[in-house]
Enzyme design. Structure first.
Site, PDB file in Angstrom:
ATOM      1  N   GLN A   1       0.830  -1.224   0.000  1.00 46.06           N
ATOM      2  CA  GLN A   1       0.000   0.000   0.000  1.00 46.06           C
ATOM      3  C   GLN A   1       0.855   1.260   0.000  1.00 46.06           C
ATOM      4  O   GLN A   1       0.765   2.114  -0.898  1.00 46.06           O
ATOM      5  CB  GLN A   1      -0.918   0.039   1.223  1.00 46.06           C
ATOM      6  CG  GLN A   1      -1.610   1.397   1.392  1.00 46.06           C
ATOM      7  CD  GLN A   1      -2.347   1.580   2.700  1.00 46.06           C
ATOM      8  OE1 GLN A   1      -3.554   1.527   2.715  1.00 46.06           O
ATOM      9  NE2 GLN A   1      -1.628   1.808   3.802  1.00 46.06           N
TER      10      GLN A   1
ATOM     11  N   SER B   1       6.109   1.797  13.767  1.00 46.70           N
ATOM     12  CA  SER B   1       4.654   1.645  13.900  1.00 46.70           C
ATOM     13  C   SER B   1       4.138   1.973  15.291  1.00 46.70           C
ATOM     14  O   SER B   1       4.786   1.659  16.303  1.00 46.70           O
ATOM     15  CB  SER B   1       4.303   0.190  13.576  1.00 46.70           C
ATOM     16  OG  SER B   1       2.996  -0.098  13.972  1.00 46.70           O
TER      17      SER B   1
ATOM     18  N   GLU C   1       2.014   0.317  16.627  1.00 48.07           N
ATOM     19  CA  GLU C   1       1.832  -0.988  17.277  1.00 48.07           C
ATOM     20  C   GLU C   1       2.891  -1.185  18.382  1.00 48.07           C
ATOM     21  O   GLU C   1       2.681  -1.954  19.314  1.00 48.07           O
ATOM     22  CB  GLU C   1       1.908  -2.085  16.212  1.00 48.07           C
ATOM     23  CG  GLU C   1       1.709  -3.518  16.677  1.00 48.07           C
ATOM     24  CD  GLU C   1       0.278  -3.923  17.029  1.00 48.07           C
ATOM     25  OE1 GLU C   1      -0.668  -3.165  16.721  1.00 48.07           O
ATOM     26  OE2 GLU C   1       0.112  -4.997  17.640  1.00 48.07           O
TER      27      GLU C   1
ATOM     28  N   TYR D   1       4.791  -8.922  15.923  1.00 51.86           N
ATOM     29  CA  TYR D   1       5.015  -7.836  14.967  1.00 51.86           C
ATOM     30  C   TYR D   1       5.467  -6.568  15.702  1.00 51.86           C
ATOM     31  O   TYR D   1       6.440  -5.915  15.309  1.00 51.86           O
ATOM     32  CB  TYR D   1       3.730  -7.562  14.178  1.00 51.86           C
ATOM     33  CG  TYR D   1       3.754  -6.285  13.377  1.00 51.86           C
ATOM     34  CD1 TYR D   1       4.367  -6.229  12.129  1.00 51.86           C
ATOM     35  CD2 TYR D   1       3.154  -5.113  13.870  1.00 51.86           C
ATOM     36  CE1 TYR D   1       4.389  -5.035  11.394  1.00 51.86           C
ATOM     37  CE2 TYR D   1       3.172  -3.929  13.144  1.00 51.86           C
ATOM     38  CZ  TYR D   1       3.787  -3.891  11.915  1.00 51.86           C
ATOM     39  OH  TYR D   1       3.813  -2.724  11.196  1.00 51.86           O
TER      40      TYR D   1
HETATM   41  P1  NAP Z   1       1.880  -3.856   3.053  1.00 52.89           P
HETATM   42  O1  NAP Z   1       0.851  -3.336   2.127  1.00 52.89           O
HETATM   43  O2  NAP Z   1       1.638  -5.136   3.783  1.00 52.89           O
HETATM   44  O3  NAP Z   1       3.245  -4.004   2.222  1.00 52.89           O
HETATM   45  C1  NAP Z   1       4.337  -4.716   2.727  1.00 52.89           C
HETATM   46  C2  NAP Z   1       5.414  -4.769   1.672  1.00 52.89           C
HETATM   47  O4  NAP Z   1       6.542  -5.492   2.183  1.00 52.89           O
HETATM   48  C3  NAP Z   1       4.988  -5.500   0.376  1.00 52.89           C
HETATM   49  O5  NAP Z   1       5.528  -4.812  -0.728  1.00 52.89           O
HETATM   50  C4  NAP Z   1       5.663  -6.844   0.525  1.00 52.89           C
HETATM   51  O6  NAP Z   1       5.932  -7.484  -0.717  1.00 52.89           O
HETATM   52  C5  NAP Z   1       6.977  -6.419   1.202  1.00 52.89           C
HETATM   53  N1  NAP Z   1       7.681  -7.543   1.811  1.00 52.89           N
HETATM   54  C6  NAP Z   1       7.192  -8.490   2.629  1.00 52.89           C
HETATM   55  N2  NAP Z   1       8.152  -9.373   2.957  1.00 52.89           N
HETATM   56  C7  NAP Z   1       9.285  -8.976   2.318  1.00 52.89           C
HETATM   57  C8  NAP Z   1      10.605  -9.489   2.237  1.00 52.89           C
HETATM   58  N3  NAP Z   1      10.970 -10.606   2.870  1.00 52.89           N
HETATM   59  N4  NAP Z   1      11.500  -8.822   1.481  1.00 52.89           N
HETATM   60  C9  NAP Z   1      11.163  -7.692   0.805  1.00 52.89           C
HETATM   61  N5  NAP Z   1       9.919  -7.165   0.839  1.00 52.89           N
HETATM   62  C10 NAP Z   1       8.990  -7.805   1.581  1.00 52.89           C
HETATM   63  O7  NAP Z   1       2.254  -2.765   4.167  1.00 52.89           O
HETATM   64  P2  NAP Z   1       1.962  -1.191   4.182  1.00 52.89           P
HETATM   65  O8  NAP Z   1       0.648  -0.964   4.828  1.00 52.89           O
HETATM   66  O9  NAP Z   1       2.257  -0.631   2.860  1.00 52.89           O
HETATM   67  O10 NAP Z   1       3.048  -0.701   5.235  1.00 52.89           O
HETATM   68  C11 NAP Z   1       4.358  -0.300   4.825  1.00 52.89           C
HETATM   69  C12 NAP Z   1       5.300  -0.373   6.016  1.00 52.89           C
HETATM   70  O11 NAP Z   1       4.843   0.486   7.038  1.00 52.89           O
HETATM   71  C13 NAP Z   1       5.415  -1.739   6.658  1.00 52.89           C
HETATM   72  O12 NAP Z   1       6.731  -1.865   7.147  1.00 52.89           O
HETATM   73  C14 NAP Z   1       4.447  -1.670   7.820  1.00 52.89           C
HETATM   74  O13 NAP Z   1       4.814  -2.585   8.817  1.00 52.89           O
HETATM   75  C15 NAP Z   1       4.637  -0.234   8.234  1.00 52.89           C
HETATM   76  N6  NAP Z   1       3.506   0.411   8.887  1.00 52.89           N
HETATM   77  C16 NAP Z   1       2.279   0.404   8.285  1.00 52.89           C
HETATM   78  C17 NAP Z   1       1.226   1.063   8.886  1.00 52.89           C
HETATM   79  C18 NAP Z   1      -0.139   1.094   8.245  1.00 52.89           C
HETATM   80  O14 NAP Z   1      -1.107   1.408   8.951  1.00 52.89           O
HETATM   81  N7  NAP Z   1      -0.252   0.813   6.959  1.00 52.89           N
HETATM   82  C19 NAP Z   1       1.416   1.749  10.103  1.00 52.89           C
HETATM   83  C20 NAP Z   1       2.687   1.750  10.663  1.00 52.89           C
HETATM   84  C21 NAP Z   1       3.739   1.097  10.048  1.00 52.89           C
HETATM   85  P3  NAP Z   1       4.843  -8.470  -1.414  1.00 52.89           P
HETATM   86  O15 NAP Z   1       3.978  -7.561  -2.254  1.00 52.89           O
HETATM   87  O16 NAP Z   1       5.706  -9.370  -2.197  1.00 52.89           O
HETATM   88  O17 NAP Z   1       4.072  -9.143  -0.321  1.00 52.89           O
HETATM   89  O1  G4F Z   2      -6.613  -3.331  10.612  1.00 49.76           O
HETATM   90  P1  G4F Z   2      -5.861  -4.092  11.623  1.00 49.76           P
HETATM   91  O2  G4F Z   2      -5.520  -5.497  11.277  1.00 49.76           O
HETATM   92  O3  G4F Z   2      -4.582  -3.220  11.969  1.00 49.76           O
HETATM   93  P2  G4F Z   2      -3.557  -3.244  13.207  1.00 49.76           P
HETATM   94  O4  G4F Z   2      -3.516  -4.560  13.879  1.00 49.76           O
HETATM   95  O5  G4F Z   2      -3.847  -2.053  14.046  1.00 49.76           O
HETATM   96  O6  G4F Z   2      -2.165  -3.063  12.444  1.00 49.76           O
HETATM   97  C1  G4F Z   2      -2.023  -2.119  11.391  1.00 49.76           C
HETATM   98  O7  G4F Z   2      -1.631  -0.886  11.940  1.00 49.76           O
HETATM   99  C2  G4F Z   2      -0.325  -0.891  12.576  1.00 49.76           C
HETATM  100  C3  G4F Z   2      -0.098   0.518  13.109  1.00 49.76           C
HETATM  101  O8  G4F Z   2      -0.669   0.647  14.384  1.00 49.76           O
HETATM  102  C4  G4F Z   2       0.697  -1.293  11.537  1.00 49.76           C
HETATM  103  F1  G4F Z   2       1.924  -1.226  12.064  1.00 49.76           F
HETATM  104  C5  G4F Z   2       0.391  -2.683  11.024  1.00 49.76           C
HETATM  105  O9  G4F Z   2       1.342  -3.048  10.017  1.00 49.76           O
HETATM  106  C6  G4F Z   2      -0.994  -2.679  10.411  1.00 49.76           C
HETATM  107  O10 G4F Z   2      -0.962  -1.870   9.259  1.00 49.76           O
HETATM  108  O11 G4F Z   2      -6.676  -4.137  12.991  1.00 49.76           O
HETATM  109  C7  G4F Z   2      -7.132  -2.951  13.622  1.00 49.76           C
HETATM  110  C8  G4F Z   2      -8.045  -3.297  14.797  1.00 49.76           C
HETATM  111  C9  G4F Z   2      -7.448  -4.337  15.756  1.00 49.76           C
HETATM  112  O12 G4F Z   2      -7.687  -3.944  17.080  1.00 49.76           O
HETATM  113  C10 G4F Z   2      -8.222  -5.618  15.465  1.00 49.76           C
HETATM  114  O13 G4F Z   2      -8.370  -6.498  16.577  1.00 49.76           O
HETATM  115  O14 G4F Z   2      -9.233  -3.902  14.274  1.00 49.76           O
HETATM  116  C11 G4F Z   2      -9.564  -5.025  15.065  1.00 49.76           C
HETATM  117  N1  G4F Z   2     -10.373  -5.943  14.274  1.00 49.76           N
HETATM  118  C12 G4F Z   2     -11.651  -6.304  14.581  1.00 49.76           C
HETATM  119  N2  G4F Z   2     -12.094  -7.190  13.689  1.00 49.76           N
HETATM  120  C13 G4F Z   2     -10.000  -6.606  13.178  1.00 49.76           C
HETATM  121  C14 G4F Z   2     -11.084  -7.407  12.795  1.00 49.76           C
HETATM  122  N3  G4F Z   2      -8.838  -6.595  12.470  1.00 49.76           N
HETATM  123  C15 G4F Z   2      -8.761  -7.375  11.366  1.00 49.76           C
HETATM  124  N4  G4F Z   2      -7.628  -7.336  10.635  1.00 49.76           N
HETATM  125  N5  G4F Z   2      -9.797  -8.175  10.969  1.00 49.76           N
HETATM  126  C16 G4F Z   2     -10.983  -8.215  11.658  1.00 49.76           C
HETATM  127  O15 G4F Z   2     -11.904  -8.975  11.297  1.00 49.76           O
END
Ligand code: NAP
Ligand code: G4F
Length: 324
Positions: free
Chosen positions: A12, A124, A126, A148
């Site tokens: 994303q 994050s 998290e 994580y």
């Molecule tokens: P995402 O959609 O799950 O994307 C993860 C990316 O990491 C994908 O391109 C995936 O490739 C790649 N990846 C996974 N394993 C890998 C490996 N072994 N080597 C190289 N690349 C690998 O995550 P996102 O939401 O864009 O988040 C981006 C980053 O921000 C992540 O580090 C996430 O933990 C962090 N983050 C996200 C949020 C959020 O709310 N979105 C908040 C805080 C921090 P594939 O396409 O091949 O699977």
């Molecule tokens: O959307 P979630 O899976 O995101 P979560 O666990 O907060 O993690 C995401 O945000 C983090 C930043 O704080 C990132 F670092 C991480 O990589 C990821 O992008 O769940 C959000 C909330 C949780 O409390 C979960 O228990 O939604 C609650 N939830 C309730 N029902 C659910 C569901 N989550 C998921 N995935 N699926 C459900 O059916």
């Protein structure tokens, strides 16, 4: 022309960041891990616009060194991770290898190839887990609640450590949840927006979710990648919380999403035990005042605007699928 290397470019944030960097005139390279299926769905138009992919994996140090030697980037954004929290209980060792040690591999590659490269680490909220104070800021102690979160805490501290040990321009962006129509289908906001679209089209009868009381500070991914870029443009490297500073329950998010298509979530949402977690993060709400002051950053999309944008995009997707 500046050159950037992005890990996680197929994800994303990778897609939004690559678009932003292209817009700013960068030459953009992304690391893509080998897969038996196509993983470039989100960035196909950006590849047309010049994004180039290089084969590599956060588990394979040599592939990262080779990529940096070949590209000679001035900025590296480490977005790659095993990023889905529930999977981290099923695959804790893989999560540690990729999400924690992967950061060290990136930093080592920078140290070996060119310590002048500027490095962004995707940390994050998290990491705050069982929160020690509310709202959470850059000084709030971490108490991660998932493998994580533990892996991300390692990634954060190794980034700080390489900055202090080797004088590398390494920053850690502590980003709260951010979403978009490009969000993976298993994350709760997208699971809900996609479910709403399918229910509205008569393709699904109910939506099975876990904990509806959990509270998250949800922002728009397009706003958050701007903050990543800004962090690497500063005179000094530092760490920043990025958040909207508002929190909402999963229940409220469902209410907004279903009402967008004229439905009542209570008629469709079913709580299912398989979606509850072994340890939950109940409440996240950020305090992004440092980023707002020092980076001049602020979010442009609010909570309702975000959820409605996601529902509208999924309604359009499902309608197009039906027409085909
Ligand atoms: P995402 O959609 O799950 O994307 C993860 C990316 O990491 C994908 O391109 C995936 O490739 C790649 N990846 C996974 N394993 C890998 C490996 N072994 N080597 C190289 N690349 C690998 O995550 P996102 O939401 O864009 O988040 C981006 C980053 O921000 C992540 O580090 C996430 O933990 C962090 N983050 C996200 C949020 C959020 O709310 N979105 C908040 C805080 C921090 P594939 O396409 O091949 O699977
Ligand atoms: O959307 P979630 O899976 O995101 P979560 O666990 O907060 O993690 C995401 O945000 C983090 C930043 O704080 C990132 F670092 C991480 O990589 C990821 O992008 O769940 C959000 C909330 C949780 O409390 C979960 O228990 O939604 C609650 N939830 C309730 N029902 C659910 C569901 N989550 C998921 N995935 N699926 C459900 O059916």
């Amino acid at each position: 022309m500046k050159t950037a290397l992005v890990t996680g470019i197929t994800g994303q944030d990778g897609s939004y960041l690559a678009a932003l960097l292209l817009d700013k005139g960068y030459k953009v390279y992304g690391i893509q891990r080998r897969s038996s299926t196509i993983s470039t769905e989100r960035i196909e138009p950006l590849i047309e616009e010049g994004v180039e992919l290089i084969s590599g994996d956060l588990i394979d140090e040599n592939s990262l060194i080779r990529a940096m030697e070949k590209i000679d980037p001035c900025e590296v954004y480490n977005l790659g991770a095993q990023s889905f929290v529930p999977t981290s209980w099923d695959q804790p060792i893989l999560t540690g290898e990729v999400t924690a040690l992967g950061v060290t591999r990136m930093l080592e590659a920078i140290r070996i190839v060119n310590p002048k490269i500027r490095f962004y680490q995707a940390s994050s909220s998290e990491m705050f887990g069982k929160v020690r104070e509310t709202p959470q800021n850059e000084n709030t102690p971490f108490y991660p609640r998932s493998p994580y979160g533990v892996a991300k805490a390692y990634g954060h501290w190794i980034t700080v450590n390489y900055r202090e040990s080797y004088d590398i321009f390494a920053v850690s962006g502590i980003l709260f949840n951010h979403e978009s129509p490009q969000r993976g289908l298993e994350f709760v906001t997208r699971k809900v927006s996609y479910g709403v679209a399918k229910i509205k089209a008569g393709l699904q009868k109910e939506l099975r979710l876990g904990n509806l009381e959990a509270k998250r500070d949800w922002g728009f991914a397009g706003d958050y990648v701007r903050a990543m870029w800004l962090m690497l443009q500063q005179d000094e490297p530092d760490d920043y919380v990025i958040s909207t500073d508002e929190t909402h329950t999963v229940k409220k998010m469902c209410e907004v999403a279903f009402s967008r298509v004229g439905l009542n979530y209570e008629d469709y949402v079913v709580q299912a035990p398989e979606f509850f977690r072994p340890a939950e993060v109940q409440l996240l709400i950020g305090d992004s005042s440092k980023a707002r002051k020092k980076l001049g950053w602020k979010p442009e999309v609010d909570f309702r605007g975000l959820i409605e944008m996601m529902v509208d995009a999924d309604v359009e997707r499902i309608n197009n699928m039906i027409k085909e």
